[in-house]
Design a protein around this motif. Sequence first.
Motif, PDB file in Angstrom:
ATOM      1  N   LYS A  80       0.833  -1.207   0.000  1.00 24.68           N
ATOM      2  CA  LYS A  80       0.000   0.000   0.000  1.00 24.68           C
ATOM      3  C   LYS A  80       0.868   1.258   0.000  1.00 24.68           C
ATOM      4  CE  LYS A  80      -4.193   1.815   2.151  1.00 24.68           C
ATOM      5  NZ  LYS A  80      -5.250   1.546   3.163  1.00 24.68           N
ATOM      6  N   SER A  97       2.118   2.337  -3.303  1.00 26.74           N
ATOM      7  CA  SER A  97       1.040   2.685  -4.250  1.00 26.74           C
ATOM      8  C   SER A  97       0.710   1.557  -5.223  1.00 26.74           C
ATOM      9  CB  SER A  97       1.388   3.949  -5.046  1.00 26.74           C
ATOM     10  OG  SER A  97       1.341   5.088  -4.235  1.00 26.74           O
ATOM     11  N   LYS A 109      -3.150   0.738  -5.948  1.00 27.11           N
ATOM     12  CA  LYS A 109      -3.903   1.571  -6.896  1.00 27.11           C
ATOM     13  C   LYS A 109      -3.157   1.763  -8.209  1.00 27.11           C
ATOM     14  CE  LYS A 109      -2.322   6.083  -5.093  1.00 27.11           C
ATOM     15  NZ  LYS A 109      -2.783   7.398  -4.594  1.00 27.11           N
ATOM     16  N   GLY A 122      -7.317   8.956 -10.304  1.00 24.82           N
ATOM     17  CA  GLY A 122      -6.490   9.047  -9.108  1.00 24.82           C
ATOM     18  C   GLY A 122      -5.452   7.958  -8.963  1.00 24.82           C
ATOM     19  N   ARG A 138     -12.436   4.611  -8.202  1.00 23.45           N
ATOM     20  CA  ARG A 138     -12.155   5.814  -7.394  1.00 23.45           C
ATOM     21  C   ARG A 138     -11.938   5.432  -5.925  1.00 23.45           C
ATOM     22  NH1 ARG A 138     -12.516  10.660  -9.780  1.00 23.45           N
ATOM     23  NH2 ARG A 138     -13.677  10.865 -11.739  1.00 23.45           N
ATOM     24  N   LYS A 139     -12.718   4.473  -5.445  1.00 24.50           N
ATOM     25  CA  LYS A 139     -12.540   4.024  -4.064  1.00 24.50           C
ATOM     26  C   LYS A 139     -11.163   3.397  -3.872  1.00 24.50           C
ATOM     27  CE  LYS A 139     -17.417   3.218  -2.901  1.00 24.50           C
ATOM     28  NZ  LYS A 139     -18.434   2.191  -2.556  1.00 24.50           N
ATOM     29  N   ALA A 171      -8.500   4.102  -5.579  1.00 26.43           N
ATOM     30  CA  ALA A 171      -7.536   5.204  -5.612  1.00 26.43           C
ATOM     31  C   ALA A 171      -7.462   5.926  -4.276  1.00 26.43           C
ATOM     32  CB  ALA A 171      -7.903   6.186  -6.722  1.00 26.43           C
ATOM     33  N   GLU A 172      -8.565   5.917  -3.542  1.00 23.01           N
ATOM     34  CA  GLU A 172      -8.614   6.573  -2.232  1.00 23.01           C
ATOM     35  C   GLU A 172      -8.109   5.676  -1.104  1.00 23.01           C
ATOM     36  OE1 GLU A 172     -12.713   7.573  -2.021  1.00 23.01           O
ATOM     37  OE2 GLU A 172     -12.587   9.183  -3.529  1.00 23.01           O
ATOM     38  N   GLY A 173      -7.738   4.430  -1.440  1.00 26.14           N
ATOM     39  CA  GLY A 173      -7.164   3.539  -0.423  1.00 26.14           C
ATOM     40  C   GLY A 173      -7.970   2.302  -0.114  1.00 26.14           C
ATOM     41  N   CYS A 174      -9.100   2.103  -0.781  1.00 25.92           N
ATOM     42  CA  CYS A 174      -9.939   0.944  -0.521  1.00 25.92           C
ATOM     43  C   CYS A 174      -9.255  -0.327  -1.033  1.00 25.92           C
ATOM     44  CB  CYS A 174     -11.289   1.118  -1.218  1.00 25.92           C
ATOM     45  SG  CYS A 174     -12.448  -0.217  -0.939  1.00 25.92           S
TER      46      CYS A 174
END
Length: 371
Positions: free
Chosen positions: A40, A43, A46, A54, A107-108, A110-113
């Motif tokens: 994580k 990166s 994602k 993102g 998108r989720k 990209a936000e860390g999901c």
Amino acid sequence: MTTPIDWAERARDVAGIVRGHATAHDEDDSFVSEGYAAIKEASLLKAMVPVSLGGHGASIGEICEAIRIIGQVCGSTALAFSMHSHLVGTAAWRLTHQGALTEPLLRKVAEGCVLVSSGGSDWLQSGGTATKTEGGFLVTARKPFSSGSPAADLLVTSAVYDDPEVGPTVLHFAVPLKGEGVEYVETWRVMGMRGTGSNDIVLKDVFVPDAAISGRRPKGKWHMLFHAISMIALPLIYSAYVGVAESARDKAVETARKRPPDRHLPILVGEMDNALRGARLAHGRMVELADHGSPGPDTTNEVTSLRTLVGNGAIRTVERAMMVAGGSAFYRSSDIERAFRDVQAARYHPLQEKVQLEYSGRMALGWDIDG
């Protein structure tokens, strides 16, 4: 201009962190938490999300290489990461090539999901029931083999709805793992890949709104969604096994060089290297299809045949590595022993060998692939 990210280099950094924890997780059946945290931080979770949403727009081939590198150090970390990755890769491909409504999910991510799949245990038949209720469905199911679930936020899964008009229909959706009616059951005590956290997730009357249904298909029938999944998921998953086999091969040769000369040893090493070379060549073609192919029955036929070749080649490589290294490989302290147990899991991902052979045979004969 943005400098391209060297994902292989980032994977090597992750491998350096994972190296010190792999044995402990194997010994006590615990989840590879340090590896997932490092992935994580790098990166990688994602990486395949489009830049516009993102992410970083990495190719499937780049992430296959990253998984292979991590697999050389810890098969469990690599395999768990591949399960998240194939969901992301498939969603990104479907958005780009089919205009599928996967943008919110990406998108989720990209936000860390973090995502977890139940696809391997469901496949074409799916499992569990979806009962119609006001505004959506109530889903009850038990989803085993949910790799990476201790670190995940969303379960991407399916269940069967007995549609009164068209018959048994598989509904695809995602549910929050911390949502009402979701239970996490620790069942993962197995031969190999012990650190993947592939425990059972139990859903009991979990409400899934109509708007959350991302796809519908007839139960038990091949569908374009699964042709796309096969093309994208299998190269990512089997990258982990290629990495495991490569590491076992290298450790076996290192050990054998210290042993007294044996006239049979070069033959065993040759057999081992042939098996690994075949697995690498087959996997390379899988990656090529994932990056540049078009999903459909013919591509699925080739990809699943290659999956059998890669899996069998990886297993044979590690079997020969045990023989090349000799009795020392039989000890639990040996990385080759762990690789031998880990690589056995290559047998169990869809399409399993006999099912693949039937599919390929039906294609060759011009028969209906749905039987």
